[in-house]
Write a protein that holds these residues in place. Structure first.
Motif, PDB file in Angstrom:
ATOM      1  N   GLY A 153       0.798  -1.233   0.000  1.00 39.07           N
ATOM      2  CA  GLY A 153       0.000   0.000   0.000  1.00 39.07           C
ATOM      3  C   GLY A 153       0.823   1.270   0.000  1.00 39.07           C
ATOM      4  O   GLY A 153       0.267   2.365   0.180  1.00 39.07           O
ATOM      5  N   SER A 154       2.114   1.141  -0.212  1.00 35.30           N
ATOM      6  CA  SER A 154       2.954   2.353  -0.169  1.00 35.30           C
ATOM      7  C   SER A 154       2.994   3.093  -1.508  1.00 35.30           C
ATOM      8  O   SER A 154       3.505   4.216  -1.576  1.00 35.30           O
ATOM      9  CB  SER A 154       4.376   1.981   0.262  1.00 35.30           C
ATOM     10  OG  SER A 154       4.920   1.034  -0.648  1.00 35.30           O
ATOM     11  N   GLY A 155       2.508   2.460  -2.577  1.00 38.98           N
ATOM     12  CA  GLY A 155       2.415   3.173  -3.878  1.00 38.98           C
ATOM     13  C   GLY A 155       3.322   2.628  -4.961  1.00 38.98           C
ATOM     14  O   GLY A 155       3.580   3.331  -5.952  1.00 38.98           O
TER      15      GLY A 155
ATOM     16  N   ALA B 236       9.067   3.194  -2.213  1.00 39.35           N
ATOM     17  CA  ALA B 236       7.759   3.821  -2.003  1.00 39.35           C
ATOM     18  C   ALA B 236       7.478   3.874  -0.511  1.00 39.35           C
ATOM     19  O   ALA B 236       7.674   2.888   0.202  1.00 39.35           O
ATOM     20  CB  ALA B 236       6.688   3.015  -2.732  1.00 39.35           C
ATOM     21  N   LEU B 237       7.008   5.044  -0.032  1.00 40.34           N
ATOM     22  CA  LEU B 237       6.749   5.216   1.404  1.00 40.34           C
ATOM     23  C   LEU B 237       5.326   5.697   1.653  1.00 40.34           C
ATOM     24  O   LEU B 237       4.801   6.503   0.874  1.00 40.34           O
ATOM     25  CB  LEU B 237       7.704   6.256   1.987  1.00 40.34           C
ATOM     26  CG  LEU B 237       9.177   5.872   2.183  1.00 40.34           C
ATOM     27  CD1 LEU B 237       9.911   7.049   2.825  1.00 40.34           C
ATOM     28  CD2 LEU B 237       9.331   4.623   3.044  1.00 40.34           C
ATOM     29  N   SER B 238       4.742   5.196   2.762  1.00 40.32           N
ATOM     30  CA  SER B 238       3.430   5.686   3.189  1.00 40.32           C
ATOM     31  C   SER B 238       3.657   6.911   4.069  1.00 40.32           C
ATOM     32  O   SER B 238       4.609   6.950   4.853  1.00 40.32           O
ATOM     33  CB  SER B 238       2.709   4.586   3.973  1.00 40.32           C
ATOM     34  OG  SER B 238       1.651   5.139   4.699  1.00 40.32           O
ATOM     35  N   PRO B 239       2.784   7.886   3.991  1.00 40.81           N
ATOM     36  CA  PRO B 239       2.985   9.091   4.819  1.00 40.81           C
ATOM     37  C   PRO B 239       2.371   8.937   6.221  1.00 40.81           C
ATOM     38  O   PRO B 239       2.436   9.870   7.027  1.00 40.81           O
ATOM     39  CB  PRO B 239       2.237  10.144   4.012  1.00 40.81           C
ATOM     40  CG  PRO B 239       1.105   9.394   3.395  1.00 40.81           C
ATOM     41  CD  PRO B 239       1.598   8.008   3.117  1.00 40.81           C
ATOM     42  N   MET B 240       1.743   7.771   6.477  1.00 33.64           N
ATOM     43  CA  MET B 240       0.952   7.650   7.686  1.00 33.64           C
ATOM     44  C   MET B 240       1.827   7.306   8.898  1.00 33.64           C
ATOM     45  O   MET B 240       2.814   6.560   8.788  1.00 33.64           O
ATOM     46  CB  MET B 240      -0.131   6.576   7.492  1.00 33.64           C
ATOM     47  CG  MET B 240      -0.938   6.745   6.214  1.00 33.64           C
ATOM     48  SD  MET B 240      -1.494   8.445   5.864  1.00 33.64           S
ATOM     49  CE  MET B 240      -2.607   8.723   7.220  1.00 33.64           C
ATOM     50  N   ALA B 241       1.381   7.824  10.047  1.00 29.39           N
ATOM     51  CA  ALA B 241       2.126   7.571  11.294  1.00 29.39           C
ATOM     52  C   ALA B 241       2.097   6.088  11.636  1.00 29.39           C
ATOM     53  O   ALA B 241       3.085   5.529  12.157  1.00 29.39           O
ATOM     54  CB  ALA B 241       1.516   8.406  12.422  1.00 29.39           C
ATOM     55  N   ALA B 242       0.973   5.433  11.308  1.00 28.40           N
ATOM     56  CA  ALA B 242       0.835   4.005  11.624  1.00 28.40           C
ATOM     57  C   ALA B 242       1.877   3.153  10.894  1.00 28.40           C
ATOM     58  O   ALA B 242       2.189   2.039  11.318  1.00 28.40           O
ATOM     59  CB  ALA B 242      -0.578   3.557  11.260  1.00 28.40           C
ATOM     60  N   HIS B 243       2.362   3.646   9.740  1.00 27.72           N
ATOM     61  CA  HIS B 243       3.322   2.860   8.953  1.00 27.72           C
ATOM     62  C   HIS B 243       4.760   3.342   9.162  1.00 27.72           C
ATOM     63  O   HIS B 243       5.648   2.960   8.412  1.00 27.72           O
ATOM     64  CB  HIS B 243       2.981   2.956   7.450  1.00 27.72           C
ATOM     65  CG  HIS B 243       1.581   2.509   7.144  1.00 27.72           C
ATOM     66  ND1 HIS B 243       0.783   3.138   6.225  1.00 27.72           N
ATOM     67  CD2 HIS B 243       0.847   1.490   7.674  1.00 27.72           C
ATOM     68  CE1 HIS B 243      -0.392   2.536   6.183  1.00 27.72           C
ATOM     69  NE2 HIS B 243      -0.372   1.513   7.082  1.00 27.72           N
ATOM     70  N   LEU B 244       4.944   4.167  10.186  1.00 22.68           N
ATOM     71  CA  LEU B 244       6.241   4.815  10.397  1.00 22.68           C
ATOM     72  C   LEU B 244       7.378   3.807  10.554  1.00 22.68           C
ATOM     73  O   LEU B 244       8.452   3.922   9.945  1.00 22.68           O
ATOM     74  CB  LEU B 244       6.149   5.727  11.627  1.00 22.68           C
ATOM     75  CG  LEU B 244       7.182   6.840  11.734  1.00 22.68           C
ATOM     76  CD1 LEU B 244       7.209   7.718  10.484  1.00 22.68           C
ATOM     77  CD2 LEU B 244       6.917   7.701  12.966  1.00 22.68           C
ATOM     78  N   ASN B 245       7.147   2.762  11.358  1.00 22.63           N
ATOM     79  CA  ASN B 245       8.216   1.775  11.597  1.00 22.63           C
ATOM     80  C   ASN B 245       8.596   1.048  10.311  1.00 22.63           C
ATOM     81  O   ASN B 245       9.785   0.851  10.034  1.00 22.63           O
ATOM     82  CB  ASN B 245       7.773   0.758  12.660  1.00 22.63           C
ATOM     83  CG  ASN B 245       7.807   1.399  14.056  1.00 22.63           C
ATOM     84  OD1 ASN B 245       8.570   2.361  14.266  1.00 22.63           O
ATOM     85  ND2 ASN B 245       6.985   0.906  14.960  1.00 22.63           N
TER      86      ASN B 245
END
Ligand SMILES: Nc1ncnc2c1ncn2[C@@H]1O[C@H](COP(=O)(O)OP(=O)(O)OP(=O)(O)O)[C@@H](O)[C@H]1O
Length: 691
Positions: free
Chosen positions: A423-425, A654-663
């Motif tokens: 889901g990171s794109g 690819a990175l998610s901007p969400m705090a939940a996916h920070l780790n």
């Protein structure tokens, strides 16, 4: 109305003819033939007799008797009329006269004697009668010769009378016949007259009818005449106006004609000037032709120089890539999506992008453990070849990798890996936005969502087209594979789920996979059709064998072979576009509870570790003699020729901007940093001369 006049004489004759015998007109009767008045003697006799006696008979008889000096017996004439039987009566009188003339004469004499008593004649007649009555005793008193003479004279007179009577009768008969004929003629004339009157009447009627028709026609003609007259008058008026207008136009045209004539004169002088100019231009053209010939020669020279410059550009391009490193890493942070809100992960991580002008760094605020073991929030800074913020477009990303695509046409094996957690794109960046994903053929020029693959394909074909001028001709072929649980599935195979065992072989820098479909491609459209087909296959397989698109790697390989008939160069390279499986750790993926998920996660981890190991080994393999563990996974073994000294590699994180996916984002960033710190030897184009 005209009438035909009826002759008055005819009317009068008819009136007289039809007059009854006893009621005659007071006027004297006229003879039918002449209309003259009858003799007075007849009238007197008739009056004396007290009866109506036809005048003609009486007159004749009286005249005859007078002429002979005798008074004839009148008894037989009493019934003499113009009626039938009159002739018979006359005849009986004549016969009596012929049979006994003497007795008649005697009776006559007696009668005459009686008529005139006292006169000498009467006395003589009385004496004669006395002598006669005394008979023969007194016969000596009458001279017998005189008597005979008288009798013979009387007989001849009777004959004459008879002749006269016959003539008269014939004459009367003829007159009667004539009269009847006249009457018939009159009748006929009357009938003709009636007929003529009828004809005249019908003619008058006809004339009247014709006159009525003629009157009507006259009226109509008059009306028509008036109408036409009015029409003609209005036409005449129009014509007059037209004539006036034409006269005005004529005047104008005359004026303009004069103007044109003067213009014409001016133009003629201009034409003369132009002709002179043309003459001088022709001279100039001749000298320019000479120049063109010289320029063409110079162009030829320049083209050769250009070709040399192109070769130099390729060489320099490669050197730049070398300086940059043959493994390059880009990082892209996607914008928050609707799914994030739906999953309750709407909180954004704190991400900064220092030094925006260089666009090469990313900083995350996350918990970190200090050397003393204290966990505190701190900034984690990472540097890559290029960092894309959430606002970056697909075109921005492609612009940075376009030169890599160009490298394929130059004969360099090139691979682009999309790496990151689920889901990171990754798919979005490679294939495009959801609406573009369903249509690989979308035109990047008009579709902002088009991904790197459609953009790269379009560019490859258009660059290959432009290189035709330089003598290059290219062939393309493609294949699409999926690696799931370390096993290859051909996404272009004959069956929807590929059960065949595929073997990977490497020979002289070329990689082949057994029993897979390789499709010759003539146009971008064919490439997109192939990708669509592969995509559908992948979805079917995912349905049949659990959702696995995130847990399998998809590899699109486009082989490009070029030949230059002018320079006798040839090149052969593969562009590999790899959408890697989600990189999340076991605990985060929930696969530690599900054996299948566990197996999948283990397989993914193994292949991604192998990839990192291979890249690391390549970085340390400066001499090219070290062992590189390609065989540790199907992925690295498949991409052997696209990794390492002979290829150019791009890792797209690819990175998610969400705090939940920070780790997970931190883990991915560390992995990418490791790759980015590796410097792999100089890439070599797979090129031959004189092929
Ligand atoms: N740059 C972007 N701009 C807008 N939306 C994006 C962007 N990147 C990703 N998304 C959206 O985020 C969602 C997830 O992206 P995507 O499916 O590409 O992730 P992925 O890494 O390929 O996931 P998976 O590993 O499951 O295939 C999709 O709805 C996608 O459209």
């Amino acid at each position: 109305m005209s009438s035909i006049p009826v002759p008055q004489t005819v009317k009068r004759q008819r009136t007289t003819a039809t007059m009854p015998g006893g009621a005659g007109p007071s006027k004297l009767p006229r003879t039918p033939a002449t209309g003259r008045t009858m003799p007075a003697t007849r009238s007197v006799s008739a009056a004396d007799a007290g009866r109506f006696v036809p005048s003609r008979r009486t007159a004749t008889t009286t005249t005859t008797a007078a002429s002979i000096g005798l008074t004839l017996p009148r008894a037989p004439m009493t019934n003499t009329t113009n009626r039938p039987g009159a002739a018979a009566t006359t005849r009986s009188v004549s016969a009596a006269s012929k049979v006994a003339p003497t007795a008649a004469v005697r009776r006559g004499v007696t009668s005459v004697t009686r008529l005139r008593p006292g006169t000498n004649a009467a006395n003589a007649a009385a004496a004669a009668t006395a002598r006669t009555s005394n008979g023969s005793a007194n016969s000596g008193d009458v001279d017998p010769s005189r008597m005979d003479a008288m009798e013979s004279r009387l007989a001849s007179m009777a004959e004459l009378f008879e002749l006269e009577r016959q003539k008269t009768e014939e004459k009367w008969s003829k007159e009667r016949t004539d009269r009847l004929a006249q009457e018939d003629k009159v009748r006929q004339l009357e009938e003709d007259l009636i007929e003529q009157r009828k004809i005249a009447q019908s003619k008058q009627d006809e004339i009247k009818r014709r006159r009525t028709i003629a009157d009507d026609e006259l009226l109509q003609l008059t009306a028509k005449f008036n109408r036409e007259k009015r029409l003609l008058e209005s036409e005449l008026e129009q014509e007059r106006e037209t004539v006036v207008a034409l006269k005005a136009t004529l005047n104008q045209q005359s004026t303009s004609h004069l103007t044109m004539e003067s213009t014409n004169t001016a133009l003629r002088s201009q034409v003369q000037l132009l002709q002179d100019e043309i003459q001088s231009l022709r001279a100039k053209l001749a000298s320019m032709d000479e120049n063109v010939a010289q320029t063409k020669e110079a162009n030829l020279h320049l083209e050769n120089e250009l070709r040399e410059a192109e070769s130099l550009r390729r060489k320099l391009h490669n050197e730049v890539q070398e300086l940059r490193g043959n493994i390059r890493v880009f990082c892209r942070v996607r914008p928050p999506s609707n799914n994030d809100a739906a999953n309750g992960t709407e909180a954004l991580a704190t991400i900064r992008f220092p030094n925006e002008r260089e666009a090469a760094q990313i900083e995350l605020l996350a918990a970190g453990e200090s050397a003393t073991g204290t966990v505190t929030m701190r900034n984690h800074l990472f540097t890559f070849d290029r960092v894309f913020q959430p606002t970056a477009s697909q075109a921005d990303v492609f612009e940075e990798i376009a030169h890599l695509t160009q490298s394929v046409l130059d004969g360099y094996n090139t691979s682009i890996f999309a790496y990151g957690q689920t889901g990171s794109g990754k798919t979005h960046t490679l294939e495009g936005a959801p609406d573009s994903i369903t249509n690989f053929g979308s035109d990047p020029a008009t579709d902002a969502g088009a991904g790197l693959i459609p953009r790269a394909v379009q560019m490859l074909w258009s660059t290959a087209e432009s290189l035709k001028d330089k003598g290059w001709k290219y062939n393309f072929e493609g294949s699409m594979l999926e690696i799931y649980l370390d096993t290859i599935n051909d996404l272009l195979g004959k069956t929807e789920v590929d059960k065949a065992k595929h073997e990977i072989k490497h020979d002289k820098g070329r990689t082949t996979v057994s029993d897979t479909v390789v499709v010759p491609l003539d146009s971008p459209a064919q490439v997109f059709a192939l990708l669509e087909k592969a995509k559908r296959r992948r979805q079917v397989a995912a349905t049949l064998m659990n959702e696995r698109s995130s847990r399998s790697h998809s590899v699109f390989m486009l082989r490009v072979r070029g030949q230059n008939a002018t320079t006798m160069e040839a090149c052969d390279a593969v562009l590999s576009l790899v959408d890697l499986a989600g990189s999340e750790r076991l605990a985060n993926s929930g696969s530690d509870k599900d054996p299948i998920r566990l197996k999948e996660a283990q397989s993914i981890n193994k292949s991604l570790s192998s990839l990192a190991d291979v890249i690391s080994a390549l970085g340390q393999n400066k001499t090219g003699t070290n062992h590189v563990p390609y065989r540790n996974s199907t992925l690295t073994w498949l991409l052997k020729n696209s990794l390492g000294g002979n290829s150019k590699t791009l890792m797209l994180l690819a990175l998610s901007p969400m705090a939940a996916h920070l780790n997970e984002s931190l883990c991915s960033l560390r992995f990418a940093t490791k790759v980015n710190s590796t410097t792999i030897g100089t890439a070599k184009a797979v090129k031959s001369i004189g092929a």
